[in-house]
Design a protein around this motif. Structure first.
Motif, mmCIF file in Angstrom:
data_model
loop_
_atom_site.group_PDB
_atom_site.id
_atom_site.type_symbol
_atom_site.label_atom_id
_atom_site.label_comp_id
_atom_site.label_asym_id
_atom_site.label_seq_id
_atom_site.Cartn_x
_atom_site.Cartn_y
_atom_site.Cartn_z
ATOM 1 N N THR A 1 42.667 37.884 -77.030
ATOM 2 C CA THR A 1 43.733 37.741 -76.048
ATOM 3 C C THR A 1 43.447 38.658 -74.871
ATOM 4 O OG1 THR A 1 45.088 39.538 -76.944
ATOM 5 C CG2 THR A 1 45.425 37.342 -77.888
ATOM 6 N N TYR A 2 44.194 38.444 -73.784
ATOM 7 C CA TYR A 2 44.080 39.332 -72.629
ATOM 8 C C TYR A 2 45.277 40.274 -72.590
ATOM 9 C CZ TYR A 2 44.144 41.073 -67.853
ATOM 10 O OH TYR A 2 44.193 41.898 -66.755
ATOM 11 N N VAL A 3 44.987 41.566 -72.550
ATOM 12 C CA VAL A 3 45.992 42.610 -72.360
ATOM 13 C C VAL A 3 45.397 43.620 -71.397
ATOM 14 C CG1 VAL A 3 47.290 44.480 -73.473
ATOM 15 C CG2 VAL A 3 46.978 42.307 -74.664
ATOM 16 N N PRO A 4 46.125 44.019 -70.349
ATOM 17 C CA PRO A 4 45.585 45.042 -69.444
ATOM 18 C C PRO A 4 45.163 46.294 -70.212
ATOM 19 C CG PRO A 4 47.557 44.062 -68.496
ATOM 20 C CD PRO A 4 47.440 43.528 -69.901
ATOM 21 N N LEU A 5 44.080 46.904 -69.777
ATOM 22 C CA LEU A 5 43.491 48.012 -70.525
ATOM 23 C C LEU A 5 44.457 49.173 -70.719
ATOM 24 C CD1 LEU A 5 39.847 48.097 -69.108
ATOM 25 C CD2 LEU A 5 40.588 47.419 -71.394
ATOM 26 N N GLU A 6 45.384 49.369 -69.805
ATOM 27 C CA GLU A 6 46.344 50.468 -69.949
ATOM 28 C C GLU A 6 47.182 50.322 -71.218
ATOM 29 O OE1 GLU A 6 50.220 52.169 -67.535
ATOM 30 O OE2 GLU A 6 48.394 51.706 -66.394
ATOM 31 N N PHE A 7 47.382 49.078 -71.672
ATOM 32 C CA PHE A 7 48.212 48.830 -72.842
ATOM 33 C C PHE A 7 47.407 48.393 -74.063
ATOM 34 C CE2 PHE A 7 50.631 47.491 -69.011
ATOM 35 C CZ PHE A 7 51.578 48.506 -69.005
ATOM 36 N N TYR A 8 46.136 48.139 -73.889
ATOM 37 C CA TYR A 8 45.312 47.519 -74.925
ATOM 38 C C TYR A 8 45.190 48.416 -76.159
ATOM 39 C CZ TYR A 8 41.341 45.092 -77.053
ATOM 40 O OH TYR A 8 40.512 44.419 -77.921
ATOM 41 N N ARG A 9 45.665 47.896 -77.284
ATOM 42 C CA ARG A 9 45.612 48.554 -78.582
ATOM 43 C C ARG A 9 46.387 49.878 -78.631
ATOM 44 N NH1 ARG A 9 41.421 46.240 -81.857
ATOM 45 N NH2 ARG A 9 41.414 44.032 -81.281
ATOM 46 N N THR A 10 47.269 50.112 -77.649
ATOM 47 C CA THR A 10 48.087 51.325 -77.642
ATOM 48 C C THR A 10 49.578 51.044 -77.528
ATOM 49 O OG1 THR A 10 47.922 51.606 -75.235
ATOM 50 C CG2 THR A 10 46.230 52.679 -76.591
ATOM 51 N N GLU A 11 49.977 49.895 -76.988
ATOM 52 C CA GLU A 11 51.389 49.603 -76.725
ATOM 53 C C GLU A 11 51.825 48.390 -77.543
ATOM 54 O OE1 GLU A 11 54.626 49.651 -76.492
ATOM 55 O OE2 GLU A 11 54.366 50.954 -74.707
ATOM 56 N N PRO A 12 52.490 48.633 -78.690
ATOM 57 C CA PRO A 12 52.870 47.509 -79.548
ATOM 58 C C PRO A 12 53.954 46.620 -78.958
ATOM 59 C CG PRO A 12 53.778 49.569 -80.389
ATOM 60 C CD PRO A 12 52.845 49.940 -79.276
ATOM 61 N N ARG A 13 54.633 47.080 -77.906
ATOM 62 C CA ARG A 13 55.650 46.238 -77.289
ATOM 63 C C ARG A 13 55.041 45.146 -76.416
ATOM 64 N NH1 ARG A 13 59.361 49.868 -73.903
ATOM 65 N NH2 ARG A 13 57.316 50.753 -73.347
ATOM 66 N N VAL A 14 53.733 45.200 -76.210
ATOM 67 C CA VAL A 14 53.030 44.145 -75.475
ATOM 68 C C VAL A 14 52.401 43.194 -76.484
ATOM 69 C CG1 VAL A 14 51.188 43.587 -73.850
ATOM 70 C CG2 VAL A 14 52.576 45.638 -73.494
ATOM 71 N N SER A 15 52.915 41.967 -76.508
ATOM 72 C CA SER A 15 52.355 40.925 -77.369
ATOM 73 C C SER A 15 51.507 39.979 -76.526
ATOM 74 C CB SER A 15 53.475 40.131 -78.049
ATOM 75 O OG SER A 15 54.291 40.968 -78.839
ATOM 76 N N ALA A 16 50.556 39.316 -77.160
ATOM 77 C CA ALA A 16 49.677 38.426 -76.401
ATOM 78 C C ALA A 16 49.138 37.317 -77.286
ATOM 79 C CB ALA A 16 48.515 39.211 -75.786
ATOM 80 N N LEU A 17 48.951 36.175 -76.670
ATOM 81 C CA LEU A 17 48.383 35.008 -77.343
ATOM 82 C C LEU A 17 47.592 34.213 -76.324
ATOM 83 C CD1 LEU A 17 48.524 33.211 -80.044
ATOM 84 C CD2 LEU A 17 50.231 31.878 -78.786
ATOM 85 N N MET A 18 46.432 33.739 -76.715
ATOM 86 C CA MET A 18 45.646 32.860 -75.853
ATOM 87 C C MET A 18 45.837 31.422 -76.315
ATOM 88 S SD MET A 18 41.601 32.982 -74.840
ATOM 89 C CE MET A 18 40.985 32.881 -76.531
ATOM 90 N N VAL A 19 46.178 30.549 -75.372
ATOM 91 C CA VAL A 19 46.322 29.126 -75.652
ATOM 92 C C VAL A 19 45.175 28.392 -74.963
ATOM 93 C CG1 VAL A 19 47.773 27.093 -75.376
ATOM 94 C CG2 VAL A 19 48.830 29.317 -75.870
ATOM 95 N N GLU A 20 44.237 27.897 -75.749
ATOM 96 C CA GLU A 20 43.063 27.165 -75.262
ATOM 97 C C GLU A 20 43.257 25.683 -75.593
ATOM 98 O OE1 GLU A 20 40.115 27.858 -73.804
ATOM 99 O OE2 GLU A 20 39.786 30.029 -73.952
ATOM 100 N N ILE A 21 43.367 24.854 -74.581
ATOM 101 C CA ILE A 21 43.649 23.433 -74.776
ATOM 102 C C ILE A 21 42.358 22.627 -74.570
ATOM 103 C CG2 ILE A 21 44.987 21.475 -73.955
ATOM 104 C CD1 ILE A 21 46.992 23.668 -72.889
#
Length: 263
Positions: free
Chosen positions: A210-230
């Motif tokens: 998934t894409y998460v800005p590096l400032e939050f990547y693997r440190t901020e659990p309140r940021v959720s992310a999902l990649m949708v590939e169609i």
């Protein structure tokens, strides 16, 4: 960029109480003339490459889903081709796609040809396009955290029905919708909501993460992310052709996913 160049990206506001950001990083074909001059392909070959590499109609898909959603999501849309910079790559040696010339600034093509000279210095384009994009996306996520206490990034992508030579993991299943996940940022409820919304799906094949800005990547659990590939044959003529009836069905599914996110 000059004031006559197309904008690099655009944040389209949604509802104040929506945590959702539909991120559309690869849907544009625009390349500023001075960036085009560094690409070795002739015009015809470049158009063919854009047909293969562009996630065509994904901005339209996100727009339609936003209109259909009960609570309008925010949309962050790249207005330049990923052949300028790819905002979802790591800008350093952590990026595995460097092995096929597709780091933040591509030097290779989808068919393992030459896009730019291998010794092209990526730093000018990273400084000009990649870092401003990353900062703006970071700010957008921080704004949703401040407003709602959480942020949910839904990456909107597409992929070809047949694997292209540049794909490092193209031998696996190619379902109608591939859901890319991250062990830290993709909670089970988000994945389950996507499966419910889209129907026939697979997970992490042929693309994962998934894409998460590096400032939050693997440190901020309140940021959720999902990649949708169609898979592109489900909604358009490949490669690079017009959208078909499947686009409206997928927009409705994406809207269902957005509406399933608790506020």
């Amino acid at each position: 960029m000059s004031r006559h160049s197309p904008p690099s990206f655009e944040l389209l506001p949604g509802a104040g109480d929506s945590p959702a950001i539909l991120h559309v990083p690869h849907g544009a074909r625009d390349i500023p003339p001075d960036v085009r001059s560094g690409i070795v392909l002739n015009d015809e070959a470049l158009e063919r490459e854009l047909d293969h590499i562009t996630d065509a109609h994904t901005a339209e898909l996100a727009d339609s889903a936003a209109e259909l959603s009960a609570v309008t999501p925010w949309r962050f849309v790249n207005r330049l081709s990923r052949l300028v910079v790819d905002p979802e790559r790591f800008p350093d040696e952590r990026e595995e796609m460097l092995t096929v010339g597709m780091g933040a600034v591509y030097t290779g093509t989808t068919h393992r040809g030459v896009l730019r000279p291998a010794d092209t210095d990526p730093e000018p384009l990273i400084d000009r396009c990649f870092r401003p994009y990353a900062k703006a996306m970071t700010d957008a996520v921080a704004d949703r955290l401040a407003a709602t206490g959480r942020a949910v990034i839904v990456d909107v992508h597409s992929y070809p029905s047949a694997a292209l030579p540049y794909e490092l993991h193209g031998a696996g299943p190619r379902p109608p919708v591939c859901l890319g996940t991250d062990s830290f940022h993709t909670p089970p409820g988000l994945l389950a909501a996507a499966r419910e919304a889209f129907g026939e799906t697979g997970v992490d094949s042929p693309f994962s993460g998934t894409y998460v800005p590096l400032e939050f990547y693997r440190t901020e659990p309140r940021v959720s992310a999902l990649m949708v590939e169609i898979r592109r044959d489900t909604y358009m003529t490949e490669p690079g052709g017009p959208a078909g009836l499947g686009l409206s069905r997928l927009a409705s599914a994406l809207a269902r996913l957005v509406d399933a996110l608790p506020r």
